[in-house]
Design an enzyme around this catalytic site. Structure first.
Site, PDB file in Angstrom:
ATOM      1  N   ASP A 131       0.818  -1.209   0.000  1.00 18.36           N
ATOM      2  CA  ASP A 131       0.000   0.000   0.000  1.00 18.36           C
ATOM      3  C   ASP A 131       0.852   1.259   0.000  1.00 18.36           C
ATOM      4  OD1 ASP A 131       0.969  -0.381   2.569  1.00 18.36           O
ATOM      5  OD2 ASP A 131      -0.979  -0.736   3.474  1.00 18.36           O
ATOM      6  N   ASN A 146      -7.675  -2.755  14.380  1.00 16.12           N
ATOM      7  CA  ASN A 146      -9.071  -3.086  14.023  1.00 16.12           C
ATOM      8  C   ASN A 146      -9.144  -4.275  13.065  1.00 16.12           C
ATOM      9  OD1 ASN A 146      -8.108  -1.967  11.690  1.00 16.12           O
ATOM     10  ND2 ASN A 146      -9.692  -0.408  11.466  1.00 16.12           N
TER      11      ASN A 146
HETATM   12  C1  GLP Z   1      -0.676   0.456   8.493  1.00 11.59           C
HETATM   13  C2  GLP Z   1      -0.275  -0.384   7.275  1.00 11.59           C
HETATM   14  C3  GLP Z   1      -0.468  -1.851   7.526  1.00 11.59           C
HETATM   15  C4  GLP Z   1       0.138  -2.238   8.859  1.00 11.59           C
HETATM   16  C5  GLP Z   1      -0.571  -1.504   9.967  1.00 11.59           C
HETATM   17  C6  GLP Z   1      -0.033  -1.837  11.343  1.00 11.59           C
HETATM   18  O1  GLP Z   1      -1.981   0.846   8.500  1.00 11.59           O
HETATM   19  N1  GLP Z   1      -0.977  -0.002   6.122  1.00 11.59           N
HETATM   20  O2  GLP Z   1       0.130  -2.584   6.464  1.00 11.59           O
HETATM   21  O3  GLP Z   1       0.017  -3.625   9.047  1.00 11.59           O
HETATM   22  O4  GLP Z   1      -0.389  -0.117   9.741  1.00 11.59           O
HETATM   23  O5  GLP Z   1       1.026  -1.001  11.692  1.00 11.59           O
HETATM   24  P1  GLP Z   1       2.063  -1.299  12.831  1.00 11.59           P
HETATM   25  O6  GLP Z   1       2.876  -2.445  12.362  1.00 11.59           O
HETATM   26  O7  GLP Z   1       2.894  -0.058  12.954  1.00 11.59           O
HETATM   27  O8  GLP Z   1       1.291  -1.594  14.047  1.00 11.59           O
END
Ligand code: GLP
Length: 237
Positions: free
Chosen positions: A67, A130
């Site tokens: 993404d 979530n």
């Molecule tokens: C973002 C990304 C996801 C990721 C999520 C969790 O929203 N688009 O790909 O898995 O955050 O982030 P973190 O690993 O910092 O908790």
């Protein structure tokens, strides 16, 4: 789905990196699906460490990121392209055209592009509190391919910790869809910390619940490995 509970995020990083580096050695033309966020950082650090010490080449490896935010260019230090350069790409000998990110320009051809390279051999995933994967928010259609999303308030709030203020967090992103992700040949999802426990518990119930996009992995035909740390596991009890 195979669950591995390890002591810490560092231990997970070492284990997942080992798995990936071995696969790169076996197949120098491997196609990797990559995630951003804080979760894969220990993995990327360990991939760099193992790859440099074992002289593993990434010259013919192709990467597709999950993404990207809409409106942040690659020089913005919050863009996912910047993140990947900074934490992984710049340390290894990737080719200049090895990396793919979804954008408004390539949105309709991103899935085809992945297919053109033979599909994603290993997809790394984190998970949102979530239950989102990539930027597929709760109740995303399971048939979605790469598409634009409006980020949920929950995700904007979660991700604001990386920005100076919540107002700087983009409200839209482009993401691989659930269908794109489920087509991968192997998936590794990592979840660390207590704030992921509720989402992980739901995902591990074994059925697909659209309120938790990560639970769509129960429908994947490929191998799905779930790595969680003790903290996440404790929070599930
Ligand atoms: C973002 C990304 C996801 C990721 C999520 C969790 O929203 N688009 O790909 O898995 O955050 O982030 P973190 O690993 O910092 O908790």
């Amino acid at each position: 789905m195979e669950l591995y509970v390890l002591r810490s995020k560092e231990e997970i990083g070492l284990e997942v990196a080992r798995r990936i580096v071995e696969r790169v050695k076996e197949n120098p033309n491997i196609v990797l699906g990559l995630a951003t966020g804080s979760t894969p950082l220990p993995t990327y650090k360990a991939i760099v460490k193992y790859s440099l010490s074992e002289n593993v080449s990434y010259k013919n490896v192709t990467t597709f990121n999950l993404d990207e935010y809409v409106g942040l260019d690659e020089n913005n230090n919050q863009s996912y392209r910047f993140f990947m350069n900074d934490n992984l790409f710049k340390y290894l000998d990737f080719g200049t055209t090895s990396h793919h990110f979804p954008s408004l320009e390539n949105i309709s051809s991103y899935d085809e592009e992945i297919e053109k390279y033979g599909g994603i051999d290993i997809q790394i995933l984190g998970i949102g509190s979530n239950g989102h994967i990539a930027f597929n928010e709760p109740f995303t259609d399971i048939k979605e391919k790469t598409h634009v999303v409006k980020l949920s308030e929950n995700t904007i709030k979660d991700n604001s910790r990386f920005f100076n203020s919540i107002d700087e967090v983009p409200t839209k992103a482009i993401t691989m869809g659930l269908e794109t992700i489920l087509k991968s040949k192997e998936i590794i999802l990592i979840a660390t910390g207590k704030n992921k426990s509720v989402a992980v518990k739901k995902m591990l119930e074994g059925t697909y619940d659209p309120s938790c996009p990560a639970s769509s992995l129960n429908l994947a035909k490929c191998k799905v490995h779930i790595y969680i740390d003790d903290e996440c596991y404790e929070g599930m009890k």
